[in-house]
Design an enzyme around this catalytic site. Structure first.
Site, PDB file in Angstrom:
ATOM      1  N   ASP A  15       0.721  -1.197   0.211  1.00 47.38           N
ATOM      2  CA  ASP A  15       0.308  -0.050  -0.186  1.00 47.38           C
ATOM      3  C   ASP A  15       0.796   1.317   0.107  1.00 47.38           C
ATOM      4  OD1 ASP A  15       0.791   0.433   2.461  1.00 47.38           O
ATOM      5  OD2 ASP A  15      -0.978  -0.359   3.475  1.00 47.38           O
ATOM      6  N   GLN A  16       0.266   2.510   0.228  1.00 41.05           N
ATOM      7  CA  GLN A  16       0.958   3.806   0.369  1.00 41.05           C
ATOM      8  C   GLN A  16       1.987   3.717   1.265  1.00 41.05           C
ATOM      9  OE1 GLN A  16      -1.409   7.073   0.342  1.00 41.05           O
ATOM     10  NE2 GLN A  16       0.093   8.606  -0.047  1.00 41.05           N
TER      11      GLN A  16
END
Length: 145
Positions: A15-16
């Site tokens: 994810d980010q």
């Protein structure tokens, strides 16, 4: 009986924040479960060909430490409980480089027919039930050969 399924974290699974997104763990559990079933001596497709399905009806996952891109991980799968109508599998996800426990989990599955009606697996597929029961009875730390 415990099986070990090796995986490498792909970029698309992060994810980010640069860690594996939580939605990937059920997919990893499925990979471990498929390997576990196969190593008992029968495949998922063999079980389904006998008219027995194993739909998931509950899943739990506890996150301990993050996995990151390109980490090599192992999903350790074991059979926690088996009855004529359900099966419970347990999982541990471990980072290979340092042995860190990343996550633990369980999946609960019913035995059903193709119409998703509950059935007695011991009666519907006695050979499969016998293989699964044998996997439950193998002492911890030993892999059935």
């Amino acid at each position: 009986m415990k099986t070990k399924t090796k995986l490498t974290v792909r970029y698309a699974e992060t994810d980010q924040m640069g860690i594996v997104h939580h939605s990937n763990y059920p997919v990893w559990f499925e990979a471990g479960r498929t390997d576990f079933i196969r190593q008992t001596g029968v495949s998922y497709s063999d079980i389904e060909a006998r008219g027995v399905l194993m739909p998931l009806y509950e899943i739990a996952c506890r996150f301990k430490s993050p996995a990151r891109y390109e980490d090599e991980v192992t999903v350790v799968t074991s059979l926690k409980e088996l009855s004529r109508v359900r099966i419970i599998l347990s999982y541990e996800v471990v980072r290979d480089s340092d042995g860190a426990l990343l996550a633990t989990g369980e999946t609960l599955h019913a035995f059903t027919d193709k119409g998703l009606r509950p059935l007695n697996a011991e009666r519907a597929a006695p050979d499969v039930y016998k293989l699964l029961k044998a996997a439950l009875e193998v002492p911890s730390g030993f892999k059935k050969s």
